[in-house]
Design a protein around this motif. Structure first.
Motif, mmCIF file in Angstrom:
data_model
loop_
_atom_site.group_PDB
_atom_site.id
_atom_site.type_symbol
_atom_site.label_atom_id
_atom_site.label_comp_id
_atom_site.label_asym_id
_atom_site.label_seq_id
_atom_site.Cartn_x
_atom_site.Cartn_y
_atom_site.Cartn_z
ATOM 1 N N VAL A 26 0.874 -1.176 0.000
ATOM 2 C CA VAL A 26 0.000 0.000 0.000
ATOM 3 C C VAL A 26 0.909 1.223 0.000
ATOM 4 C CG1 VAL A 26 -1.832 1.259 1.159
ATOM 5 C CG2 VAL A 26 -1.761 -1.250 1.294
ATOM 6 N N GLU A 30 -2.243 6.651 -0.148
ATOM 7 C CA GLU A 30 -3.329 5.961 -0.845
ATOM 8 C C GLU A 30 -4.348 5.453 0.164
ATOM 9 O OE1 GLU A 30 -2.629 2.875 -3.625
ATOM 10 O OE2 GLU A 30 -1.725 4.217 -5.125
ATOM 11 N N ALA A 32 -6.571 2.283 0.622
ATOM 12 C CA ALA A 32 -6.747 0.907 0.166
ATOM 13 C C ALA A 32 -7.927 0.294 0.906
ATOM 14 C CB ALA A 32 -5.479 0.091 0.407
ATOM 15 N N THR A 194 -1.734 7.480 4.700
ATOM 16 C CA THR A 194 -2.057 6.184 4.106
ATOM 17 C C THR A 194 -3.168 5.541 4.920
ATOM 18 O OG1 THR A 194 0.244 5.920 3.404
ATOM 19 C CG2 THR A 194 -1.120 3.933 3.442
ATOM 20 N N LEU A 196 -5.712 2.183 5.318
ATOM 21 C CA LEU A 196 -6.104 0.814 4.994
ATOM 22 C C LEU A 196 -7.349 0.501 5.809
ATOM 23 C CD1 LEU A 196 -5.615 -1.987 3.692
ATOM 24 C CD2 LEU A 196 -4.131 -2.521 5.642
ATOM 25 N N GLN A 211 -7.116 1.678 -4.379
ATOM 26 C CA GLN A 211 -6.991 0.277 -4.764
ATOM 27 C C GLN A 211 -7.881 -0.568 -3.867
ATOM 28 O OE1 GLN A 211 -3.584 -2.266 -3.859
ATOM 29 N NE2 GLN A 211 -2.590 -0.597 -2.725
ATOM 30 N N ALA A 224 -5.120 -7.702 -5.657
ATOM 31 C CA ALA A 224 -5.207 -6.250 -5.515
ATOM 32 C C ALA A 224 -5.191 -5.602 -6.885
ATOM 33 C CB ALA A 224 -4.056 -5.723 -4.663
#
Length: 556
Positions: A26, A30, A32, A194, A196, A211, A224
């Protein structure tokens, strides 16, 4: 920023790895999105990022997980706290202090930040998440959704470089969920944070993802890629994607806006057709051809007012629920939904007005007698679970209800297959605990079933199984009341929708009429296929993908 290198995790006593062969990255800045069915190891993967796996949970981690260059095998959670902020599925397990403002400041105090910095960040976070009016409130007095916002805010204030979130919108109303996701998107875009996150309600979040990481089954290696590509192969998908697949759209739409732009040919195919079909459920009958069966009321609240301390939580609420009817109670976090459900099982004495279950007055009825008349599955399923194993919990439920041995266990298997008998309820995922708690209540087959956020922690397949069980109960004459923020569930299941605001009923009517009239509570299919101002009385409002599929199949 986050790197998994051939990672597998095996918990002590488990026959198979919880996750296996995880190899992914990752990048910094971003968002994710981690998706997959219940029980495939999403929480395990998230906990490996913050070091809870294996330092807290035990078990064996093979391979390597690094966060901002730090190896989680050699850095326990306390040494990752300045880099990683984590919010798990259970906000209550996250809290350390007693009040909202103290909880927002606690993480910064632990890191030794200056007092002026702490004050500024607390004020910023109160404004960002709409918590200003709650700053001095005890956390224990907040609704589930309000607690979830506090938990998210408490990890935002230290400004971590990585955020790990396990179902961050599961207890939030649609507007609050949008606000939280907008904050996360701002952190990603403006500060390079970031993120997740795992989430079952993909209709809320998939459009924000850079993503998507798909865990297809337990122990399977993840895939992914770009969101649209992953939604084409994912075993779980939101209604907008399911509708796109049904209509043959390529690339698949991720937002209502994208789908609406392509929907004209589908609307033409549906012109002259009516929602419904051989396998439709109550919500679809309410939107299409059928009607609620005529029956006497199973539960009645008349001009009900409830106070909690100095706060009047419900004001003059009147609600009647008929046998065989399913009612969805919706509204903002803190509107009084959970209090209303608790009132039907006698947990709150009315300050004014009354509640009746037939001839019973709930708060004056012994719990053993009330059990067969009304059952409540609370927002936190652990409130119902006391035994050391799933098997023992089910055996106790069978005994309490006077049901045949194995009744509760069969219900658990129907709702969510694969829950092991020997597992401790505290070791189950949120969705598995919910399935167990629901089975415990259903074992007594109460005339009135009350469910507080029943799809929290459930994937789409598990939700579909729940819908099937509840439809069967309604068909058998049980009355069902759901307090939910899940607009898709209400569209699929409810005959009526009641909307609460500040403890008062502001809308009460057939599902199609109420939800389509509200941008916040309309399901995705209605937004795509039923433009604002459509004639709901004519039966032309489409609420679910199932309706559309059945109508097209019937016309073929």
């Amino acid at each position: 920023m986050i790197r998994f290198e051939d990672v597998s995790v095996v918990y002590d006593g488990a026959a198979k790895p919880a996750i296996r062969g995880v190899d992914l990255t990752v990048p910094e800045g971003e968002l994710a999105l981690l998706v997959g069915p219940s029980g495939v190891g999403k929480s395990t993967l998230l906990n490996a990022v913050c070091g809870l796996v294996p330092h807290f949970t035990g078990g064996t981690l093979r391979g390597r997980v690094t966060v901002d260059g730090r190896d989680t095998r050699t850095h326990p959670p306390r040494e990752l706290a300045d880099v990683v902020g984590t919010v798990g599925q259970d906000p209550l397990a996250h809290f350390v202090t007693d009040t909202v403002e103290d909880e927002l400041a606690y993480g910064m105090e632990s890191l030794g930040l200056p007092r002026d910095t702490m004050r500024r960040r607390v004020e910023e976070t109160l404004d960002l998440l709409g918590l200003t009016e709650l700053r001095d409130r005890p956390i224990a007095s907040l609704s589930g959704g309000q607690q979830q916002r506090v938990a998210i805010g408490s990890v935002l204030t230290p400004h971590p470089r990585v955020l790990v979130l396990d179902e961050p919108t599961s207890a939030l109303d649609p507007a609050a969920a949008e606000e939280v996701l907008a904050v996360l998107q701002r952190l990603v875009h403006d500060l390079g944070t970031t993120v997740l996150l795992a989430e079952h309600r993909l209709e809320r979040v998939v459009q924000y993802a850079d993503q998507v990481i798909v865990l297809p089954s337990p122990g399977a290696a993840p895939e992914a890629g770009a969101p649209a590509e992953m939604m084409a192969v994912s075993p779980v998908r939101p209604p907008v994607v399911a509708l796109g697949r049904l209509a043959g759209w390529s690339p698949l739409p991720l937002t209502v806006r994208d789908a609406r732009r392509r929907a004209a040919p589908l609307r033409e195919r549906l012109a002259g057709l009516t929602p419904g079909g051989a396998e439709t459920g109550p919500g679809e009958r309410a939107a299409g051809r059928g009607a609620v069966p005529a029956a006497g009321p199973a539960a009645v609240a008349e001009r009900l007012s409830v106070r909690r301390g100095r706060t009047e939580v419900l004001r003059g609420v009147s609600l009647s629920v008929a046998a065989g009817e399913t009612v969805a109670v919706m509204g903002r976090n803190g509107a009084g939904k959970s209090t209303l459900l608790a009132g039907f099982v006698g947990m709150h004495r009315p300050a004014a007005g009354s509640v009746r279950l037939g001839d019973l007055v709930p708060h004056r009825t012994r719990p053993a007698e009330l059990l067969r008349h009304a059952g409540l599955v609370p927002q936190d399923p652990r409130d119902l679970l006391y035994a050391d194993t799933v098997a023992a919990e089910c055996a106790a439920a069978d005994g309490d209800a006077g049901a045949a041995a194995g009744t509760c266990r069969a219900l658990v298997a129907e709702l969510l297959p694969g829950v092991p008998d020997e597992a401790h309820p505290r070791d189950l995922s949120e969705g598995q605990r919910l399935a167990l708690a629901l089975a415990v209540i259903l074992t007594a087959r109460p005339r009135l079933l009350l469910l507080d956020e029943p799809t929290r922690g459930l994937d789409y397949a598990a939700k579909a199984r729940l819908v099937g069980v509840l439809r069967g109960l309604a068909a058998a004459g049980h009355a069902i009341v759901l307090a939910t923020h899940d607009v898709e569930l209400a569209a699929e299941l409810a005959h009526r929708v009641v909307i609460l605001a500040d403890g008062e009923v502001v809308a009460d009517g057939p599902t199609a009429e109420v939800v389509v009239a509200s941008p916040s509570f309309a399901p995705q299919v209605a937004k795509i296929l039923s433009p604002a101002g459509s004639d709901t009385a004519a039966g032309t409002t489409w609420l679910t993908v199932t309706q559309v599929r059945h109508a097209l199949e019937a016309a073929a």
